[in-house]
Write a protein that holds these residues in place. Structure first.
Motif, PDB file in Angstrom:
ATOM      1  N   GLY A 137      -0.551   7.602  -4.347  1.00 14.85           N
ATOM      2  CA  GLY A 137      -0.657   6.240  -4.899  1.00 14.85           C
ATOM      3  C   GLY A 137      -1.391   5.304  -4.175  1.00 14.85           C
ATOM      4  O   GLY A 137      -2.203   4.622  -4.681  1.00 14.85           O
ATOM      5  N   GLY A 138      -1.319   5.323  -2.829  1.00 10.81           N
ATOM      6  CA  GLY A 138      -2.202   4.365  -2.065  1.00 10.81           C
ATOM      7  C   GLY A 138      -3.473   4.495  -2.285  1.00 10.81           C
ATOM      8  O   GLY A 138      -4.468   3.539  -2.402  1.00 10.81           O
ATOM      9  N   ALA A 139      -4.151   5.737  -2.283  1.00  8.93           N
ATOM     10  CA  ALA A 139      -5.628   6.149  -2.445  1.00  8.93           C
ATOM     11  C   ALA A 139      -6.010   5.632  -3.875  1.00  8.93           C
ATOM     12  O   ALA A 139      -7.015   5.283  -3.804  1.00  8.93           O
ATOM     13  N   THR A 140      -5.103   5.800  -4.652  1.00 15.59           N
ATOM     14  CA  THR A 140      -5.495   5.559  -6.166  1.00 15.59           C
ATOM     15  C   THR A 140      -5.896   3.931  -6.261  1.00 15.59           C
ATOM     16  O   THR A 140      -6.733   3.599  -6.726  1.00 15.59           O
ATOM     17  N   PHE A 141      -4.761   3.219  -5.629  1.00 18.59           N
ATOM     18  CA  PHE A 141      -4.716   2.023  -5.545  1.00 18.59           C
ATOM     19  C   PHE A 141      -6.199   1.483  -5.007  1.00 18.59           C
ATOM     20  O   PHE A 141      -6.867   0.339  -5.319  1.00 18.59           O
ATOM     21  N   ARG A 142      -6.375   1.873  -3.973  1.00 26.49           N
ATOM     22  CA  ARG A 142      -7.570   1.283  -3.042  1.00 26.49           C
ATOM     23  C   ARG A 142      -8.850   1.737  -3.689  1.00 26.49           C
ATOM     24  O   ARG A 142      -9.713   0.936  -3.545  1.00 26.49           O
ATOM     25  N   THR A 143      -8.767   3.044  -4.293  1.00 28.96           N
ATOM     26  CA  THR A 143      -9.982   3.195  -5.260  1.00 28.96           C
ATOM     27  C   THR A 143     -10.262   1.942  -6.311  1.00 28.96           C
ATOM     28  O   THR A 143     -11.379   1.761  -6.510  1.00 28.96           O
ATOM     29  N   ALA A 144      -9.373   1.777  -6.874  1.00 23.43           N
ATOM     30  CA  ALA A 144      -9.449   0.794  -8.193  1.00 23.43           C
ATOM     31  C   ALA A 144      -9.767  -0.472  -7.448  1.00 23.43           C
ATOM     32  O   ALA A 144     -10.499  -1.250  -7.827  1.00 23.43           O
ATOM     33  N   LYS A 145      -9.177  -1.089  -6.251  1.00 16.97           N
ATOM     34  CA  LYS A 145      -9.336  -2.157  -5.546  1.00 16.97           C
ATOM     35  C   LYS A 145     -10.924  -2.287  -5.390  1.00 16.97           C
ATOM     36  O   LYS A 145     -11.444  -3.374  -5.231  1.00 16.97           O
ATOM     37  N   GLU A 146     -11.544  -1.240  -4.947  1.00 22.22           N
ATOM     38  CA  GLU A 146     -12.827  -1.110  -4.371  1.00 22.22           C
ATOM     39  C   GLU A 146     -13.873  -1.095  -5.578  1.00 22.22           C
ATOM     40  O   GLU A 146     -15.056  -0.898  -5.438  1.00 22.22           O
ATOM     41  N   GLY A 147     -13.359  -0.932  -6.914  1.00 28.21           N
ATOM     42  CA  GLY A 147     -14.234  -0.728  -7.973  1.00 28.21           C
ATOM     43  C   GLY A 147     -14.770   0.541  -8.091  1.00 28.21           C
ATOM     44  O   GLY A 147     -15.927   0.792  -8.822  1.00 28.21           O
ATOM     45  N   ARG A 148     -14.156   1.797  -7.593  1.00 17.86           N
ATOM     46  CA  ARG A 148     -14.761   2.910  -7.914  1.00 17.86           C
ATOM     47  C   ARG A 148     -13.971   3.929  -8.619  1.00 17.86           C
ATOM     48  O   ARG A 148     -13.084   3.585  -9.079  1.00 17.86           O
ATOM     49  N   ARG A 149     -14.586   4.956  -9.141  1.00 12.74           N
ATOM     50  CA  ARG A 149     -13.973   5.964  -9.876  1.00 12.74           C
ATOM     51  C   ARG A 149     -13.264   6.868  -8.918  1.00 12.74           C
ATOM     52  O   ARG A 149     -13.715   7.236  -7.525  1.00 12.74           O
ATOM     53  N   LEU A 150     -12.372   7.607  -9.162  1.00 16.56           N
ATOM     54  CA  LEU A 150     -11.837   8.755  -8.533  1.00 16.56           C
ATOM     55  C   LEU A 150     -12.805   9.947  -8.430  1.00 16.56           C
ATOM     56  O   LEU A 150     -13.895  10.223  -9.350  1.00 16.56           O
ATOM     57  N   PRO A 151     -12.446  10.727  -7.272  1.00 17.98           N
ATOM     58  CA  PRO A 151     -13.745  11.799  -7.058  1.00 17.98           C
ATOM     59  C   PRO A 151     -13.551  12.966  -8.189  1.00 17.98           C
ATOM     60  O   PRO A 151     -14.427  13.723  -8.418  1.00 17.98           O
ATOM     61  N   ASP A 152     -12.497  12.944  -8.918  1.00 23.48           N
ATOM     62  CA  ASP A 152     -12.157  14.007 -10.063  1.00 23.48           C
ATOM     63  C   ASP A 152     -11.159  13.491 -10.954  1.00 23.48           C
ATOM     64  O   ASP A 152     -10.757  12.325 -10.931  1.00 23.48           O
ATOM     65  N   GLY A 179     -12.973  -0.148  15.996  1.00 22.18           N
ATOM     66  CA  GLY A 179     -12.240  -1.045  14.729  1.00 22.18           C
ATOM     67  C   GLY A 179     -12.129  -0.168  13.428  1.00 22.18           C
ATOM     68  O   GLY A 179     -12.828   1.062  13.473  1.00 22.18           O
ATOM     69  N   ILE A 180     -11.284  -0.623  12.589  1.00 26.42           N
ATOM     70  CA  ILE A 180     -11.092   0.005  11.415  1.00 26.42           C
ATOM     71  C   ILE A 180     -11.622  -0.647  10.533  1.00 26.42           C
ATOM     72  O   ILE A 180     -11.461  -1.869  10.246  1.00 26.42           O
ATOM     73  N   PRO A 181     -12.585  -0.177   9.366  1.00 28.87           N
ATOM     74  CA  PRO A 181     -13.252  -0.578   8.494  1.00 28.87           C
ATOM     75  C   PRO A 181     -12.348  -1.078   7.075  1.00 28.87           C
ATOM     76  O   PRO A 181     -11.372  -0.281   6.870  1.00 28.87           O
ATOM     77  N   ILE A 182     -12.310  -2.256   6.753  1.00 26.51           N
ATOM     78  CA  ILE A 182     -11.421  -2.849   5.602  1.00 26.51           C
ATOM     79  C   ILE A 182     -12.455  -3.271   4.580  1.00 26.51           C
ATOM     80  O   ILE A 182     -13.284  -4.002   4.746  1.00 26.51           O
ATOM     81  N   HIS A 183     -12.217  -2.708   3.462  1.00 26.90           N
ATOM     82  CA  HIS A 183     -13.081  -3.128   2.272  1.00 26.90           C
ATOM     83  C   HIS A 183     -12.938  -4.747   2.079  1.00 26.90           C
ATOM     84  O   HIS A 183     -11.754  -5.431   2.095  1.00 26.90           O
ATOM     85  N   PRO A 184     -14.108  -5.417   1.704  1.00 25.93           N
ATOM     86  CA  PRO A 184     -13.844  -6.864   1.403  1.00 25.93           C
ATOM     87  C   PRO A 184     -12.679  -7.326   0.443  1.00 25.93           C
ATOM     88  O   PRO A 184     -12.033  -8.216   0.661  1.00 25.93           O
ATOM     89  N   ALA A 185     -12.539  -6.542  -0.761  1.00 26.31           N
ATOM     90  CA  ALA A 185     -11.347  -6.926  -1.834  1.00 26.31           C
ATOM     91  C   ALA A 185     -10.178  -6.752  -1.244  1.00 26.31           C
ATOM     92  O   ALA A 185      -9.361  -7.644  -1.560  1.00 26.31           O
ATOM     93  N   VAL A 186      -9.884  -5.681  -0.313  1.00 26.09           N
ATOM     94  CA  VAL A 186      -8.460  -5.698   0.391  1.00 26.09           C
ATOM     95  C   VAL A 186      -8.400  -6.641   1.355  1.00 26.09           C
ATOM     96  O   VAL A 186      -7.429  -7.143   1.310  1.00 26.09           O
ATOM     97  N   TRP A 187      -9.498  -7.123   1.995  1.00 24.67           N
ATOM     98  CA  TRP A 187      -9.355  -8.213   3.064  1.00 24.67           C
ATOM     99  C   TRP A 187      -9.019  -9.492   2.494  1.00 24.67           C
ATOM    100  O   TRP A 187      -7.876 -10.157   2.909  1.00 24.67           O
ATOM    101  N   LYS A 188      -9.681  -9.567   1.223  1.00 25.57           N
ATOM    102  CA  LYS A 188      -9.301 -10.879   0.435  1.00 25.57           C
ATOM    103  C   LYS A 188      -8.095 -11.096  -0.085  1.00 25.57           C
ATOM    104  O   LYS A 188      -7.272 -11.955   0.143  1.00 25.57           O
ATOM    105  N   ASP A 189      -7.475  -9.896  -0.215  1.00 23.16           N
ATOM    106  CA  ASP A 189      -5.770  -9.675  -0.698  1.00 23.16           C
ATOM    107  C   ASP A 189      -4.946  -9.964   0.153  1.00 23.16           C
ATOM    108  O   ASP A 189      -4.196 -10.709   0.242  1.00 23.16           O
TER     109      ASP A 189
END
Length: 267
Positions: free
Chosen positions: A97-112, A224-234
């Protein structure tokens, strides 16, 4: 979980094996971390948990079109080599569920096509899951069966939890069978043989489960650990609401897993 694993290690060293139950547990994070902890102490491990399927409807049973089970992750660990332990850590859905949420937050499609629409049609759109769809079980009936066994262990065996999940940890002291040096030598022989496999198209090399994550952990401790800008904004917005006292603690949580972190089946 951080209390249970060391307790189980002590019991397994005394008796050869141990089974520890953790009930009414909050979010555990990535359960592979506890398998790594056990492997570092010379233990083989099996860890699984979940619960509250009535609240966490995430994964559809094989052949079904609606979510019924949590993602109910499993982790298997074994002492490895100098490159790190061998740890297989995965959700029983095709993706967590967490990876699905992250993919949506980053504006991407799932790998499959990891999720199902309400009519049961597979799709790679993560937003479908967030709007009430379902995650597909990994490997069809195999993932469904493992997710079901987890639910039975965490509820039928350990009773209904009151927080987020119940967990069960199986530990085996490998030194009760062979010396640590002999085990490491054989483990190295096995993983080296697998690494020598000619890569398939699209792959640079064959990885060993757990050792890639171990290598990445060592790297990110320094960089360090990279964090997507959309996640950081949240996170910034949540911080501001918490400071101002306007955050709603009862906001529905649809997407992240109740436990198990972001471990996805495809990893």
């Amino acid at each position: 979980m951080r209390l249970a694993v060391p307790e189980g290690i002590g019991l397994a060293r005394r008796d050869g094996s141990a089974v520890i139950a953790v009930v009414n547990c909050g979010h555990t994070g990535r359960i592979g971390a506890y398998a790594e902890m056990a492997a570092g102490a010379g233990m083989a491990s099996i860890i699984t948990g979940g619960g509250q399927r009535e609240r966490w409807r995430q994964v559809a049973p094989h052949g079904g079109a609606e979510p019924k089970l949590p993602t109910n992750p499993w982790a298997f660990g074994f002492p490895g080599t100098a490159d790190g332990p061998v740890v297989a850590d995965f959700a029983t859905g095709m993706i967590s569920g967490g990876a699905t949420f992250r993919t949506a937050k980053e504006g991407r499609r799932l790998p499959d096509r990891y999720v199902l629409r309400a009519d049961g049609v597979p799709t790679d759109d993560p937003n479908v899951y967030l709007k009430g769809g379902a995650i597909r079980p990994f490997a069809g009936p195999k993932g469904y069966g493992m997710g079901l066994i987890t639910s039975l262990l965490s509820t039928a065996l350990l009773e209904h939890d009151t927080v987020e999940g119940n967990w069960i940890i199986f530990l085996l002291d490998t030194s009760a069978y062979r010396s640590p040096d002999a085990i490491e030598a054989m483990a190295a022989e096995v993983v080296d043989d697998l690494r020598s496999t000619v890569p398939a198209p699209g792959f640079d090399r064959v990885e060993i489960p757990g050792q890639r994550e171990h290598r990445l952990m060592l790297h990110r401790r320094g960089t360090g650990i990279p964090i997507h800008p959309a996640v950081w904004k949240d996170l910034e917005d949540l911080h501001a609401r918490l400071v101002s006292g306007s955050a709603d603690p009862d906001t529905p949580r649809r997407s992240p897993d109740p436990a198990g972190g972001d471990a996805a089946a495809e990893s």
